[in-house]
Design an enzyme around this catalytic site. Structure first.
Site, short mmCIF file in Angstrom:
data_model
loop_
_atom_site.label_atom_id
_atom_site.label_comp_id
_atom_site.label_asym_id
_atom_site.label_seq_id
_atom_site.Cartn_x
_atom_site.Cartn_y
_atom_site.Cartn_z
N TYR A 83 -32.74 6.76 22.72
CA TYR A 83 -33.11 6.16 21.65
C TYR A 83 -32.06 5.97 20.58
CZ TYR A 83 -36.12 5.09 17.37
OH TYR A 83 -36.73 4.66 16.25
N LYS B 274 -30.23 2.40 19.84
CA LYS B 274 -30.20 1.71 18.49
C LYS B 274 -28.81 1.65 17.76
CE LYS B 274 -34.70 1.39 17.55
NZ LYS B 274 -35.36 -0.06 17.19
N1 LIG Z 1 -42.29 4.38 12.52
C1 LIG Z 1 -41.14 5.14 12.12
O1 LIG Z 1 -40.99 5.90 11.36
C2 LIG Z 1 -39.83 4.15 12.44
C3 LIG Z 1 -38.50 5.06 11.95
C4 LIG Z 1 -37.52 4.66 12.23
C5 LIG Z 1 -37.43 3.43 13.19
N2 LIG Z 1 -38.36 2.62 13.68
C6 LIG Z 1 -38.34 1.62 14.33
O2 LIG Z 1 -39.36 0.69 13.95
C7 LIG Z 1 -39.90 -0.11 15.08
C8 LIG Z 1 -41.47 0.04 15.29
O3 LIG Z 1 -41.75 1.31 15.24
P1 LIG Z 1 -43.50 1.82 15.49
O4 LIG Z 1 -43.20 3.37 14.92
O5 LIG Z 1 -44.00 0.75 15.02
O6 LIG Z 1 -43.49 1.87 17.05
P2 LIG Z 1 -44.57 1.65 17.88
O7 LIG Z 1 -44.25 2.10 19.36
O8 LIG Z 1 -45.88 1.76 17.28
O9 LIG Z 1 -44.21 -0.10 18.36
C9 LIG Z 1 -43.31 -0.39 19.02
C10 LIG Z 1 -43.71 -1.66 19.53
O10 LIG Z 1 -43.05 -2.38 20.48
C11 LIG Z 1 -43.52 -2.68 21.72
N3 LIG Z 1 -42.35 -2.84 22.88
C12 LIG Z 1 -41.73 -1.81 23.07
N4 LIG Z 1 -40.88 -2.08 24.23
C13 LIG Z 1 -41.18 -3.51 24.33
C14 LIG Z 1 -40.63 -4.54 24.89
N5 LIG Z 1 -39.60 -4.48 25.95
N6 LIG Z 1 -40.90 -5.83 24.72
C15 LIG Z 1 -42.21 -6.14 23.73
N7 LIG Z 1 -42.46 -5.44 23.22
C16 LIG Z 1 -42.24 -4.13 23.31
C17 LIG Z 1 -44.48 -1.58 21.75
O11 LIG Z 1 -45.54 -1.94 22.85
C18 LIG Z 1 -44.88 -1.40 20.53
O12 LIG Z 1 -46.00 -2.22 20.12
C19 LIG Z 1 -39.12 0.46 16.46
O13 LIG Z 1 -38.05 -0.36 16.71
C20 LIG Z 1 -38.65 1.71 16.05
O14 LIG Z 1 -37.56 2.17 16.39
C21 LIG Z 1 -39.71 3.15 13.21
#
Ligand SMILES: NC(=O)c1ccc[n+]([C@@H]2O[C@H](COP(=O)([O-])OP(=O)(O)OC[C@H]3O[C@@H](n4cnc5c(N)ncnc54)[C@H](O)[C@@H]3O)[C@@H](O)[C@H]2O)c1
Length: 335
Positions: free
Chosen positions: A157, A161
């Site tokens: 991960y 990133k």
């Molecule tokens: N939620 C947090 O606290 C947080 C913190 C830091 C970074 N982020 C980043 O924000 C983004 C969203 O996070 P989240 O918490 O909503 O996660 P989440 O798992 O709920 O959402 C990620 C989405 O991406 C989709 N996905 C994954 N691989 C894919 C692919 N190859 N093609 C199409 N869709 C794909 C998944 O099905 C899912 O719907 C991510 O990039 C994550 O790294 C989130």
């Protein structure tokens, strides 16, 4: 549809739009008069997260993998905003999908950048506080390069990133792409999954079920939590800015995991005890963003007090039937 939008965008692409953050972004954009294409392969997202958007004018769900080389053909746009949020984000998800996580940071980011460049759109990468690893600098400011174990279990991960950030920076430098990076810290709120392994839904669901709250290690490790409404506001402000620099968006309320468990017990009125279990390898000890840049550049700071955010999140889980616990065989790493 664009008449009363506070943004100048007409049509946005949100990759990962059926996930936790992505679905809130799709909703906020639609509410602001921006048309939205939501692209997702449902690797860890859910159709129910976007069910309420399905019949709204200007919303379209496109099922597909952003790593697919034909991704751009399936997303004809034209877009003036591309929010690249697709990526397994919880430790249970990225440990279950290590290779897919590396692919979506590399191939997926490249495909999403290609779409933005095709249309001349503003591009925003969802990066993470995990690029700072187990930080040696506290709080973490955007100039800190981080302390990441490149071969540890979390590296799929963290390095995905970090590579994605390098790719965005190289595209901006060589193609002049209007591209930004938002480094998100731990966000919580409705539409998280009960068993995605993140502390807030884990503690809430355990407390509601009357089970022990499983705090890892001695519980002294900290996180700075931000409620989803504040994070979404911050993301859209970074998107609307011309910033090419990474910008931290995250909460100012640094709390130990043991104290978080106690807050959840108190707010749910649960009688659950707290149980201490093994701490994951390379789990960061302290985490708090320096958000000076977001405040000075964007006028952003978190507004939702933790009691209010936790109450809304507890209400969300309390209103849902309990989600089945994944079987160990479903958690095994996929090839
Ligand atoms: N939620 C947090 O606290 C947080 C913190 C830091 C970074 N982020 C980043 O924000 C983004 C969203 O996070 P989240 O918490 O909503 O996660 P989440 O798992 O709920 O959402 C990620 C989405 O991406 C989709 N996905 C994954 N691989 C894919 C692919 N190859 N093609 C199409 N869709 C794909 C998944 O099905 C899912 O719907 C991510 O990039 C994550 O790294 C989130």
């Amino acid at each position: 549809m664009t008449g009363d939008t506070p943004f100048s965008w007409r049509r946005a692409l949100v990759t990962g739009g059926a996930g936790f953050l992505g679905s809130h972004l799709c909703e906020q954009l639609l509410d602001s008069g921006v048309e939205v294409d939501c692209a997702d392969n449902l690797a860890c997202g859910r159709r129910e997260n976007i069910a309420q958007l399905q019949d709204r004018p200007g919303f379209r769900y496109v099922h597909g993998d952003v790593c697919d080389p034909e991704c751009a053909e399936r997303l004809p746009g034209p877009y003036d905003l591309v929010l690249h949020f697709a990526c397994p984000a919880s430790p249970t998800d990225y440990l279950r999908m290590p290779l897919q996580t590396l692919d979506v940071g590399s191939l997926g980011t490249r495909n999403a950048l290609t779409i933005a460049e095709r249309d001349g759109a503003r591009f925003l990468l969802a990066s993470t506080s995990e690029v700072y690893g187990d930080p040696l600098v506290h709080p973490q400011h955007e100039g800190y390069w981080g302390n990441v174990n490149p071969v540890g279990p979390r590296s799929v991960y963290d390095e995905s990133k970090r590579f994605a950030e390098a790719l965005v920076t190289a595209h901006a430098g060589t193609h002049g792409t209007d591209a930004g990076i938002v480094r998100l810290f731990n966000t919580y709120g409705p539409r998280m999954r009960a068993h995605d392994g993140r502390a807030v839904p884990t503690f809430i669901c355990q407390a509601l079920a009357g089970e022990p709250l499983t705090v890892t290690g001695d519980g002294s490790q900290t996180r700075s939590l931000c409620f989803v409404d504040d994070t979404v506001d911050g993301i859209l402000r970074v998107a609307a800015s011309k910033s090419v620099r990474p910008v931290n968006i995250g909460g100012s309320d640094e709390i130990t995991m043991a104290d978080l468990a106690r807050r959840v017990v108190a707010l749910t009125g649960s009688r659950s005890p707290i149980a201490f279990v093994d701490r994951p390898v390379d789990d960061p000890g302290r985490r708090r963003p320096d958000t000076t840049l977001a405040r000075e550049l964007l006028g952003w700071s978190p507004q939702v007090p933790w009691e209010e955010g936790l109450k809304q999140t507890i209400a969300y889980f309390a209103a849902r039937p309990p989600e089945p616990v994944p079987r160990p065989e479903d958690m095994a790493p996929q090839s």
